[in-house]
Design a protein around this motif. Structure first.
Motif, PDB file in Angstrom:
ATOM      1  N   LEU A 106       0.818  -1.225   0.000  1.00  0.00           N
ATOM      2  CA  LEU A 106       0.000   0.000   0.000  1.00  0.00           C
ATOM      3  C   LEU A 106       0.850   1.271   0.000  1.00  0.00           C
ATOM      4  O   LEU A 106       0.563   2.210  -0.733  1.00  0.00           O
ATOM      5  CB  LEU A 106      -0.928  -0.009   1.214  1.00  0.00           C
ATOM      6  CG  LEU A 106      -2.017   1.060   1.242  1.00  0.00           C
ATOM      7  CD1 LEU A 106      -3.047   0.843   0.158  1.00  0.00           C
ATOM      8  CD2 LEU A 106      -2.713   1.070   2.607  1.00  0.00           C
TER       9      LEU A 106
ATOM     10  N   ASN B  39      -2.215  -5.089  15.598  1.00  0.00           N
ATOM     11  CA  ASN B  39      -3.545  -4.852  16.178  1.00  0.00           C
ATOM     12  C   ASN B  39      -4.535  -5.910  15.695  1.00  0.00           C
ATOM     13  O   ASN B  39      -5.324  -6.452  16.471  1.00  0.00           O
ATOM     14  CB  ASN B  39      -4.089  -3.465  15.788  1.00  0.00           C
ATOM     15  CG  ASN B  39      -3.403  -2.324  16.508  1.00  0.00           C
ATOM     16  OD1 ASN B  39      -2.535  -2.532  17.357  1.00  0.00           O
ATOM     17  ND2 ASN B  39      -3.770  -1.103  16.162  1.00  0.00           N
ATOM     18  N   TYR B  40      -4.496  -6.195  14.400  1.00  0.00           N
ATOM     19  CA  TYR B  40      -5.432  -7.156  13.811  1.00  0.00           C
ATOM     20  C   TYR B  40      -5.229  -8.543  14.403  1.00  0.00           C
ATOM     21  O   TYR B  40      -6.192  -9.202  14.825  1.00  0.00           O
ATOM     22  CB  TYR B  40      -5.286  -7.188  12.289  1.00  0.00           C
ATOM     23  CG  TYR B  40      -6.253  -8.141  11.623  1.00  0.00           C
ATOM     24  CD1 TYR B  40      -5.844  -9.404  11.179  1.00  0.00           C
ATOM     25  CD2 TYR B  40      -7.595  -7.787  11.469  1.00  0.00           C
ATOM     26  CE1 TYR B  40      -6.745 -10.285  10.594  1.00  0.00           C
ATOM     27  CE2 TYR B  40      -8.504  -8.658  10.873  1.00  0.00           C
ATOM     28  CZ  TYR B  40      -8.064  -9.907  10.441  1.00  0.00           C
ATOM     29  OH  TYR B  40      -8.966 -10.780   9.864  1.00  0.00           O
TER      30      TYR B  40
ATOM     31  N   ALA C 104      -0.786  -1.843  12.458  1.00  0.00           N
ATOM     32  CA  ALA C 104      -2.072  -2.290  11.929  1.00  0.00           C
ATOM     33  C   ALA C 104      -2.121  -3.815  11.936  1.00  0.00           C
ATOM     34  O   ALA C 104      -3.111  -4.423  12.363  1.00  0.00           O
ATOM     35  CB  ALA C 104      -2.279  -1.756  10.510  1.00  0.00           C
TER      36      ALA C 104
ATOM     37  N   ASP D 252      -6.179 -13.462   5.835  1.00  0.00           N
ATOM     38  CA  ASP D 252      -7.627 -13.332   5.703  1.00  0.00           C
ATOM     39  C   ASP D 252      -8.037 -12.504   4.482  1.00  0.00           C
ATOM     40  O   ASP D 252      -8.923 -11.641   4.584  1.00  0.00           O
ATOM     41  CB  ASP D 252      -8.228 -12.729   6.994  1.00  0.00           C
ATOM     42  CG  ASP D 252      -8.000 -13.649   8.183  1.00  0.00           C
ATOM     43  OD1 ASP D 252      -8.073 -13.179   9.324  1.00  0.00           O
ATOM     44  OD2 ASP D 252      -7.731 -14.861   7.961  1.00  0.00           O
ATOM     45  N   GLY D 253      -7.402 -12.764   3.361  1.00  0.00           N
ATOM     46  CA  GLY D 253      -7.772 -12.076   2.121  1.00  0.00           C
ATOM     47  C   GLY D 253      -7.250 -10.659   1.992  1.00  0.00           C
ATOM     48  O   GLY D 253      -7.497  -9.994   0.993  1.00  0.00           O
ATOM     49  N   MET D 254      -6.514 -10.167   3.004  1.00  0.00           N
ATOM     50  CA  MET D 254      -5.982  -8.804   2.939  1.00  0.00           C
ATOM     51  C   MET D 254      -4.468  -8.850   2.732  1.00  0.00           C
ATOM     52  O   MET D 254      -3.808  -9.798   3.142  1.00  0.00           O
ATOM     53  CB  MET D 254      -6.241  -8.065   4.261  1.00  0.00           C
ATOM     54  CG  MET D 254      -7.700  -7.909   4.628  1.00  0.00           C
ATOM     55  SD  MET D 254      -7.908  -7.021   6.199  1.00  0.00           S
ATOM     56  CE  MET D 254      -7.455  -8.274   7.400  1.00  0.00           C
ATOM     57  N   LYS D 255      -3.943  -7.806   2.084  1.00  0.00           N
ATOM     58  CA  LYS D 255      -2.489  -7.626   2.036  1.00  0.00           C
ATOM     59  C   LYS D 255      -2.212  -6.498   3.026  1.00  0.00           C
ATOM     60  O   LYS D 255      -2.247  -5.328   2.661  1.00  0.00           O
ATOM     61  CB  LYS D 255      -2.030  -7.222   0.637  1.00  0.00           C
ATOM     62  CG  LYS D 255      -2.063  -8.365  -0.377  1.00  0.00           C
ATOM     63  CD  LYS D 255      -1.374  -7.965  -1.688  1.00  0.00           C
ATOM     64  CE  LYS D 255      -0.911  -9.177  -2.484  1.00  0.00           C
ATOM     65  NZ  LYS D 255      -1.791  -9.685  -3.486  1.00  0.00           N
ATOM     66  N   MET D 256      -1.947  -6.861   4.262  1.00  0.00           N
ATOM     67  CA  MET D 256      -1.801  -5.833   5.300  1.00  0.00           C
ATOM     68  C   MET D 256      -0.384  -5.296   5.377  1.00  0.00           C
ATOM     69  O   MET D 256       0.592  -6.049   5.303  1.00  0.00           O
ATOM     70  CB  MET D 256      -2.197  -6.371   6.671  1.00  0.00           C
ATOM     71  CG  MET D 256      -3.687  -6.571   6.830  1.00  0.00           C
ATOM     72  SD  MET D 256      -4.185  -6.676   8.560  1.00  0.00           S
ATOM     73  CE  MET D 256      -4.029  -4.957   9.076  1.00  0.00           C
ATOM     74  N   VAL D 257      -0.290  -3.991   5.546  1.00  0.00           N
ATOM     75  CA  VAL D 257       1.002  -3.340   5.770  1.00  0.00           C
ATOM     76  C   VAL D 257       0.890  -2.503   7.040  1.00  0.00           C
ATOM     77  O   VAL D 257      -0.198  -2.352   7.594  1.00  0.00           O
ATOM     78  CB  VAL D 257       1.408  -2.429   4.596  1.00  0.00           C
ATOM     79  CG1 VAL D 257       1.608  -3.245   3.328  1.00  0.00           C
ATOM     80  CG2 VAL D 257       0.370  -1.340   4.366  1.00  0.00           C
ATOM     81  N   GLN D 258       2.042  -1.936   7.464  1.00  0.00           N
ATOM     82  CA  GLN D 258       2.115  -1.137   8.685  1.00  0.00           C
ATOM     83  C   GLN D 258       2.076  -2.031   9.918  1.00  0.00           C
ATOM     84  O   GLN D 258       1.043  -2.622  10.263  1.00  0.00           O
ATOM     85  CB  GLN D 258       1.015  -0.073   8.761  1.00  0.00           C
ATOM     86  CG  GLN D 258       1.168   1.042   7.748  1.00  0.00           C
ATOM     87  CD  GLN D 258       2.361   1.963   8.038  1.00  0.00           C
ATOM     88  OE1 GLN D 258       2.916   1.959   9.140  1.00  0.00           O
ATOM     89  NE2 GLN D 258       2.782   2.748   7.061  1.00  0.00           N
TER      90      GLN D 258
ATOM     91  N   ALA E 220      -6.295  -8.717  18.143  1.00  0.00           N
ATOM     92  CA  ALA E 220      -7.748  -8.723  18.337  1.00  0.00           C
ATOM     93  C   ALA E 220      -8.350 -10.045  17.873  1.00  0.00           C
ATOM     94  O   ALA E 220      -9.174 -10.649  18.566  1.00  0.00           O
ATOM     95  CB  ALA E 220      -8.388  -7.563  17.597  1.00  0.00           C
ATOM     96  N   LYS E 221      -7.907 -10.516  16.723  1.00  0.00           N
ATOM     97  CA  LYS E 221      -8.476 -11.748  16.172  1.00  0.00           C
ATOM     98  C   LYS E 221      -8.241 -12.932  17.092  1.00  0.00           C
ATOM     99  O   LYS E 221      -9.102 -13.803  17.246  1.00  0.00           O
ATOM    100  CB  LYS E 221      -7.875 -12.013  14.798  1.00  0.00           C
ATOM    101  CG  LYS E 221      -8.499 -13.214  14.139  1.00  0.00           C
ATOM    102  CD  LYS E 221      -7.954 -13.506  12.763  1.00  0.00           C
ATOM    103  CE  LYS E 221      -8.628 -14.814  12.296  1.00  0.00           C
ATOM    104  NZ  LYS E 221      -8.120 -15.307  11.051  1.00  0.00           N
TER     105      LYS E 221
END
Lengths: 222, 221
Positions: B51, B73-74, B70, B61-67, B77-78
């Motif tokens: 990003l 945190n995900y 973030a 989970d289908g996302m390309k997460m960066v940072q 929580a999950k």
């Protein structure tokens, strides 16, 4: 005791400004205590009010909160500005973290030596126009909604409008290639709580000047 | 596609290590794709996977997460490592943010120029023993519980252990004046998922060696 959150920081933007923006956007009134001397700061530390001996400090809901991210996460969560589920939160977090990286450059700018200022300004311009603003321009264009995440006003929108205005102060034409962001800026500026915050006399702080830089450097002994 | 999270980073700790710790602590198996050259990074940047054109990047989970925050945190929580309500989260966040500040100092040590290393080391020891460790020593001593927040294992415990171990790598007797932290370290190291992660052959990465600094710099600069 008023029950309102109380913010302790220098009388200027720094690391507290995003907190002021977020509380204001949420329509929450708050009080401020300004640090003006090293003595005051040392007293706070001695009293044990600052968990890691640092400000920002926000007294809210019976807690003495420190660490900007912790404070912002709490406010966003408490005032429904953090999305409706984990996946929306993930998006909001990604966007906020990216914007924070850009804002960090602006935060540090007044403290850089005079000979580095031109280069740093160029870096801010480069990052804003090549790395950060294109992302949000695209996000808004793709879903065509008013807000960045979940078709609902969130912390991400507040952080973005703050960043846009801060960068524009330094580079007035920075949004020229970003029509979506221009429209976003107008739209957010007209939201009632934000409109109020943008008016003179609000708790919003002016851009840092030499006096502010001196005060911070004296108090923090840097 | 395996369904397991996939981590994209260079083969070392850096900003991805905390994420490896969290996934491991949660008992989540993950795959890793290592960047070896600048071309590897450029390729990811060009195909739109990043990003903000940066790693860490975690496919989950289908996302390309960066940072990093973030992503952390995900995951927290999950996998129920983020407290039971907003107030516990606030405490966890405060503790974690302080730990991150110390972590940044520790991480930066290997990259210090030779003439600044000694002073930087002194700063690390000063901040660790005067600013950060006393806070957690006191928290644990005051409530007498096994875990930092809410009498329950959370990301705060994971991140504190990670940092305590890193600090000890820097100065082996750095916990000498902190008996409660020493017990904490032993206790959390024995949590089954963490014990597994601390064993040889796990995905935990070793500290960056001087000789590898150049290679890392070449990927990112």
């Amino acid at each position: 005791m008023s029950g309102k959150p109380r913010l302790t920081y220098f009388n200027g933007r720094g690391r507290m400004e995003p907190v002021r923006w977020l509380l204001a956007a949420a329509g929450v009134e708050f009080e401020e205590k300004f640090l003006e001397s090293r003595q005051q700061y040392e007293k706070l530390i001695k009293n044990g009010d600052l968990m890691f001996q640092q400000v920002p400090l926000v007294e809210i809901d019976g807690m003495k909160m420190v660490q900007t991210k912790a404070i912002l996460n709490y406010i966003a969560g408490n005032y429904n500005l953090y999305g409706k589920d984990l996946k929306e939160r993930a998006l909001i977090d990604m966007y906020v973290e990216g914007i924070t990286d850009l804002m960090q450059m602006i935060l540090m700018f007044p403290f850089s030596p005079p000979e580095a200022k031109e280069k740093n300004l160029e870096s801010i311009k480069e990052r804003a126009t090549n790395r950060y603003f294109p992302v949000f321009e695209k996000v808004l264009k793709q879903h065509g909604q008013d807000f960045l995440v979940g078709n609902k006003f969130s912390w991400a929108d507040v952080q973005l409008i703050e960043a846009i205005l801060a960068v524009e102060e330094k580079i007035p034409a920075v949004l020229s290639a970003f029509p979506q962001l221009q429209a976003f800026k107008v739209r957010m500026s007209n939201m009632p709580t934000i409109k109020k915050f943008l008016q003179p006399g609000s708790p919003r702080k002016p851009p840092p000047d030499e006096h502010y830089v001196e005060t911070v450097m004296n108090i923090l002994k840097i | 596609m395996s369904g397991k999270p996939k981590l994209h980073y260079f083969n070392g700790r850096g900003r991805m290590e905390t994420i490896r710790w969290l996934l491991a602590a949660a008992g989540v198996e993950f795959e890793e794709c290592f960047l070896e050259t600048k071309d590897d990074l450029t390729k990811l940047q060009k195909d739109g996977s990043l990003l903000f054109k940066q790693v860490p990047m975690v496919e989950i989970d289908g996302m390309k997460m960066v940072q990093t925050r973030a992503i952390s945190n995900y995951i927290a929580a999950k996998y129920n490592l983020y407290g039971k309500d907003l107030k516990e989260r606030a405490l966890i966040d405060m503790y974690v943010e302080g730990i991150i500040d110390l972590n940044e100092l520790l991480m930066g040590h290997t990259f210090q120029p030779a003439d600044k290393k000694e002073q930087h080391f002194a700063t690390i020891v000063d901040k660790a023993t005067n600013r950060y460790f006393p806070v957690f020593e006191k928290i644990l001593k005051d409530h007498g519980q096994d875990f930092l927040v809410g009498n329950r294992f959370s990301r705060a415990d994971v991140q504190l252990l990670e940092t305590l171990l890193m600090a000890e790598e820097c100065k082996p007797d750095i916990l000498a004046k902190f008996p409660v932290l020493q017990s904490f370290k032993a206790r959390i190291s024995n949590v089954p998922t963490i014990k597994k992660f601390l064993q040889p052959g796990s995905q935990r990465k070793p500290p960056l060696q001087e000789k590898d600094v150049q290679k890392v710099m070449k990927i990112f600069h």
